[in-house]
Scaffold this motif. Structure first.
Motif, mmCIF file in Angstrom:
data_model
loop_
_atom_site.group_PDB
_atom_site.id
_atom_site.type_symbol
_atom_site.label_atom_id
_atom_site.label_comp_id
_atom_site.label_asym_id
_atom_site.label_seq_id
_atom_site.Cartn_x
_atom_site.Cartn_y
_atom_site.Cartn_z
ATOM 1 N N LEU A 8 -4.740 -6.020 -1.897
ATOM 2 C CA LEU A 8 -5.898 -5.506 -1.166
ATOM 3 C C LEU A 8 -5.479 -4.995 0.205
ATOM 4 O O LEU A 8 -5.957 -3.942 0.655
ATOM 5 N N ALA A 9 -4.580 -5.697 0.879
ATOM 6 C CA ALA A 9 -4.088 -5.241 2.181
ATOM 7 C C ALA A 9 -3.366 -3.905 2.045
ATOM 8 O O ALA A 9 -3.517 -3.011 2.876
ATOM 9 N N LYS A 10 -2.586 -3.751 0.971
ATOM 10 C CA LYS A 10 -1.882 -2.492 0.725
ATOM 11 C C LYS A 10 -2.875 -1.359 0.449
ATOM 12 O O LYS A 10 -2.722 -0.240 0.950
ATOM 13 N N LEU A 11 -3.910 -1.642 -0.337
ATOM 14 C CA LEU A 11 -4.936 -0.638 -0.622
ATOM 15 C C LEU A 11 -5.691 -0.239 0.638
ATOM 16 O O LEU A 11 -6.036 0.924 0.827
ATOM 17 N N LEU A 14 -3.350 2.124 2.550
ATOM 18 C CA LEU A 14 -3.240 3.434 1.905
ATOM 19 C C LEU A 14 -4.517 4.257 2.020
ATOM 20 O O LEU A 14 -4.469 5.480 2.137
ATOM 21 N N SER A 15 -5.667 3.584 1.981
ATOM 22 C CA SER A 15 -6.944 4.302 2.010
ATOM 23 C C SER A 15 -7.493 4.469 3.420
ATOM 24 O O SER A 15 -8.502 5.135 3.612
ATOM 25 N N HIS A 16 -6.811 3.874 4.406
ATOM 26 C CA HIS A 16 -7.270 3.919 5.799
ATOM 27 C C HIS A 16 -8.675 3.354 5.938
ATOM 28 O O HIS A 16 -9.492 3.856 6.708
ATOM 29 N N LEU A 17 -8.954 2.309 5.171
ATOM 30 C CA LEU A 17 -10.245 1.629 5.233
ATOM 31 C C LEU A 17 -10.031 0.217 5.745
ATOM 32 O O LEU A 17 -8.980 -0.375 5.542
ATOM 33 N N ARG A 18 -11.039 -0.309 6.389
ATOM 34 C CA ARG A 18 -11.008 -1.701 6.813
ATOM 35 C C ARG A 18 -12.124 -2.425 6.091
ATOM 36 O O ARG A 18 -13.266 -1.991 6.102
ATOM 37 N N ILE A 19 -11.766 -3.512 5.481
ATOM 38 C CA ILE A 19 -12.746 -4.324 4.767
ATOM 39 C C ILE A 19 -12.943 -5.596 5.580
ATOM 40 O O ILE A 19 -11.971 -6.275 5.932
ATOM 41 N N ALA A 20 -14.191 -5.888 5.888
ATOM 42 C CA ALA A 20 -14.502 -7.081 6.671
ATOM 43 C C ALA A 20 -14.042 -8.321 5.919
ATOM 44 O O ALA A 20 -14.077 -8.374 4.682
ATOM 45 N N ASN A 21 -13.596 -9.321 6.664
ATOM 46 C CA ASN A 21 -13.080 -10.549 6.047
ATOM 47 C C ASN A 21 -14.089 -11.223 5.135
ATOM 48 O O ASN A 21 -13.721 -11.773 4.101
ATOM 49 N N ASP A 22 -15.376 -11.149 5.499
ATOM 50 C CA ASP A 22 -16.390 -11.793 4.663
ATOM 51 C C ASP A 22 -16.688 -11.000 3.389
ATOM 52 O O ASP A 22 -17.329 -11.502 2.480
ATOM 53 N N LYS A 23 -16.205 -9.771 3.287
ATOM 54 C CA LYS A 23 -16.434 -8.930 2.103
ATOM 55 C C LYS A 23 -15.210 -8.831 1.190
ATOM 56 O O LYS A 23 -15.297 -8.293 0.097
ATOM 57 N N LYS A 24 -14.067 -9.349 1.639
ATOM 58 C CA LYS A 24 -12.831 -9.172 0.879
ATOM 59 C C LYS A 24 -12.899 -9.806 -0.508
ATOM 60 O O LYS A 24 -12.465 -9.202 -1.486
#
Length: 96
Positions: A8-11, A14-24
């Motif tokens: 997920l960190a790699k994705l 690569l996608s230049h997106l940030r996913i909030a910790n509570d949504k991971k």
């Protein structure tokens, strides 16, 4: 295939997106479900199908190639313009 924190960190990178910790956790579950669906599709036997396979008999239906009169549409559009002349919009000059 299981999506883990490393993947997920790699994705994210690569996608230049940030996913909030509570949504991971939710995103990892959704991505795992999507990959599971794709793996189900890989089980289908498509060797006997032509690459140009279509569900339509005889190919894609074509419409008659006939010219359309667009002058009425252009006149209607220009009738809504504040200023128009000779089928063109009149706009204020922006470069002097």
């Amino acid at each position: 295939m299981q999506i883990d924190d490393t993947l997920l960190a790699k994705l994210e990178k690569l996608s230049h997106l940030r996913i909030a910790n509570d949504k991971k956790e939710e995103v990892m579950g959704q991505l795992t479900e999507i990959l599971g669906y794709i793996e189900n599709l890989n089980e289908l036997d498509t060797d006997s199908l032509s690459p140009a396979f279509s569900t339509l008999e005889g190919g894609t239906p074509l419409r008659e190639d006939a010219p359309q009169d667009a002058t009425a549409v252009a006149k209607e559009i220009l009738s809504n313009a504040p200023q128009a002349e000779d089928d063109f919009f009149i706009v204020p000059a922006i470069i002097e």
